[in-house]
Write an enzyme that holds these catalytic residues in place. Structure first.
Site, PDB file in Angstrom:
ATOM      1  N   SER A 184      56.638  15.533  32.748  1.00  0.00           N
ATOM      2  CA  SER A 184      55.676  15.265  33.826  1.00  0.00           C
ATOM      3  C   SER A 184      55.966  16.022  35.122  1.00  0.00           C
ATOM      4  O   SER A 184      55.100  16.082  35.989  1.00  0.00           O
ATOM      5  CB  SER A 184      55.629  13.769  34.128  1.00  0.00           C
ATOM      6  OG  SER A 184      54.641  13.171  33.329  1.00  0.00           O
ATOM      7  N   LYS A 194      53.564  18.578  36.138  1.00  0.00           N
ATOM      8  CA  LYS A 194      52.277  18.213  36.741  1.00  0.00           C
ATOM      9  C   LYS A 194      52.188  18.687  38.190  1.00  0.00           C
ATOM     10  O   LYS A 194      51.098  18.920  38.711  1.00  0.00           O
ATOM     11  CB  LYS A 194      52.055  16.696  36.627  1.00  0.00           C
ATOM     12  CG  LYS A 194      51.818  16.281  35.177  1.00  0.00           C
ATOM     13  CD  LYS A 194      51.874  14.794  34.936  1.00  0.00           C
ATOM     14  CE  LYS A 194      51.508  14.497  33.469  1.00  0.00           C
ATOM     15  NZ  LYS A 194      52.181  13.419  32.839  1.00  0.00           N
ATOM     16  N   TYR A 214      48.351  21.658  28.231  1.00  0.00           N
ATOM     17  CA  TYR A 214      49.108  20.522  28.751  1.00  0.00           C
ATOM     18  C   TYR A 214      50.440  20.366  28.003  1.00  0.00           C
ATOM     19  O   TYR A 214      51.499  20.211  28.618  1.00  0.00           O
ATOM     20  CB  TYR A 214      48.253  19.246  28.652  1.00  0.00           C
ATOM     21  CG  TYR A 214      49.043  18.002  28.967  1.00  0.00           C
ATOM     22  CD1 TYR A 214      49.372  17.682  30.288  1.00  0.00           C
ATOM     23  CD2 TYR A 214      49.488  17.164  27.950  1.00  0.00           C
ATOM     24  CE1 TYR A 214      50.132  16.547  30.581  1.00  0.00           C
ATOM     25  CE2 TYR A 214      50.234  16.027  28.240  1.00  0.00           C
ATOM     26  CZ  TYR A 214      50.551  15.724  29.545  1.00  0.00           C
ATOM     27  OH  TYR A 214      51.307  14.614  29.833  1.00  0.00           O
ATOM     28  N   TYR A 262      55.947   7.306  38.325  1.00  0.00           N
ATOM     29  CA  TYR A 262      55.131   6.414  37.500  1.00  0.00           C
ATOM     30  C   TYR A 262      54.877   5.120  38.268  1.00  0.00           C
ATOM     31  O   TYR A 262      54.688   5.143  39.479  1.00  0.00           O
ATOM     32  CB  TYR A 262      55.812   6.151  36.143  1.00  0.00           C
ATOM     33  CG  TYR A 262      56.292   7.392  35.428  1.00  0.00           C
ATOM     34  CD1 TYR A 262      55.403   8.396  35.077  1.00  0.00           C
ATOM     35  CD2 TYR A 262      57.626   7.576  35.100  1.00  0.00           C
ATOM     36  CE1 TYR A 262      55.832   9.530  34.401  1.00  0.00           C
ATOM     37  CE2 TYR A 262      58.062   8.708  34.428  1.00  0.00           C
ATOM     38  CZ  TYR A 262      57.162   9.675  34.086  1.00  0.00           C
ATOM     39  OH  TYR A 262      57.583  10.791  33.415  1.00  0.00           O
TER      40      TYR A 262
HETATM   41  N1  GLU Z   1      54.541  15.185  27.602  1.00  0.00           N
HETATM   42  C1  GLU Z   1      54.695  13.820  27.981  1.00  0.00           C
HETATM   43  C2  GLU Z   1      53.472  13.034  27.550  1.00  0.00           C
HETATM   44  O1  GLU Z   1      52.401  13.579  27.565  1.00  0.00           O
HETATM   45  C3  GLU Z   1      54.873  13.761  29.455  1.00  0.00           C
HETATM   46  C4  GLU Z   1      55.161  12.385  29.911  1.00  0.00           C
HETATM   47  C5  GLU Z   1      56.004  12.305  31.130  1.00  0.00           C
HETATM   48  O2  GLU Z   1      56.973  13.022  31.343  1.00  0.00           O
HETATM   49  O3  GLU Z   1      55.664  11.413  31.908  1.00  0.00           O
HETATM   50  O4  GLU Z   1      53.550  11.895  27.207  1.00  0.00           O
END
Ligand code: GLU
Length: 311
Positions: A61, A64, A187, A239
């Site tokens: 993530s 992102k 992604y 998160y």
């Molecule tokens: N590639 C992971 C997913 O799509 C990323 C999740 C993350 O690091 O929060 O679940």
């Protein structure tokens, strides 16, 4: 400062070993849970390191942040925020629930649904290559590459992300004339870029310096793009623990289920930490401990009194 960094690793290791490495992406389950690494990048170009700083892990993530900046660079503010919101959710990173109960427009770019939409906003011929190049520039490391095994594992197992993408396409959030698998592939690749703690520290330093590499003077991103990214790092970077983390640590940060955390201490330093054991929310347990320690000992909370900041 080197001593404090070393102490932060020792501090993180002193806690009972709880949590688990991510296993819903099978390849991530191979991570060694005994690894702890921490790095600080300073404006003068020095990078301090401690622990397992040569162990690579995938950004997950954390990518992102890079994709959001690239989408803002190539599509602009209006096009991106027409399709993704700005509000934290309080839900898990891979939650589907709000897409149907609230609005199909994802709440923010830091959750999976938002990042898939952001991937669709990257307007260039080779979006993943552009994202890789931008990551290399942020990290000051031309050697950064895709971890092919993690990418293939994510692509194979990413059913939940796939479900969200198809749902969003059905609601007109993703363009109907493009195969959803194209965006998902970008992604998955972005999540699977392999870095180390010092790479993240150097990226954090560029973010802390509002998009300019303090060593080379190169502008990697515009100040407004970096400001938006850092704001999301504060509100949504850890998160559904982002609120508690903001109170306790108070440094704009982004975690990933690979065990890394990227942090940017405004004007002063970038920090990269790594420990693959995750808590129930998906954050690196050791990584959060190291950042708690560094924030307290060096007065790095964004609302610290300036005189408490160690030099
Ligand atoms: N590639 C992971 C997913 O799509 C990323 C999740 C993350 O690091 O929060 O679940």
């Amino acid at each position: 400062m080197q001593k404090l960094l070393d102490d932060s690793v020792t501090y993180a290791k002193s806690f009972p070993k709880t949590g688990a490495v991510a296993s819903y992406i099978p390849e991530l389950a191979k991570a060694d849970p005994t690894r702890y690494g921490a790095a600080i990048a300073l404006p003068n170009g020095r990078t301090l390191i401690s622990g397992d700083t040569d162990v690579p892990f995938t950004m997950q993530s954390i990518s992102k942040v890079v994709s959001l900046i690239l989408a803002l660079q190539t599509s602009g503010y209006d096009a991106v925020f027409k399709r993704v919101g700005m509000e934290p959710t309080g839900d898990a990173f891979n939650s589907i629930i709000r897409l149907e109960t609230n609005t199909a427009k994802p709440s923010n770019p830091m959750i999976n649904a938002g990042a898939i939409v952001v991937a669709s906003c990257i307007q260039c011929e080779h979006p993943f290559e552009a994202m890789l190049q931008l990551t290399r520039k942020f990290c000051g490391n031309d050697q950064i590459e895709l971890n092919e095994a993690v990418y293939l594992s994510e692509k194979k197992e990413g059913k939940r992300n796939r479900a969200m993408a198809y749902f969003m396409q059905s609601e007109g959030i993703l363009p109907s004339d493009v195969d959803v698998e194209y965006y998902l592939d970008q992604y998955f690749r972005m999540c699977s870029v392999s870095v180390t703690a010092p790479d993240l520290a150097r990226m954090g330093m560029v973010l802390a310096n509002n998009g300019v590499n303090p060593v080379t003077g190169e502008r990697v991103a515009e100040g407004w793009q970096v400001r938006i990214a850092k704001t999301f790092m504060v509100t949504c970077g850890l998160y559904d623990s982002s609120g508690a983390f903001a109170v306790k640590v108070g440094i704009p940060s982004k975690s990933g289920v690979g065990g890394g955390i990227l942090s940017a201490v405004e004007k002063r330093m970038g920090i990269g930490v790594f420990h693959p054991m995750l808590d129930a929310k998906g954050n690196s347990i050791g990584g959060v401990r190291m950042l708690e320690f560094l924030s307290q000992r060096m007065g790095l909370h964004m609302f610290s009194e300036p005189e408490t900041v160690a030099g």
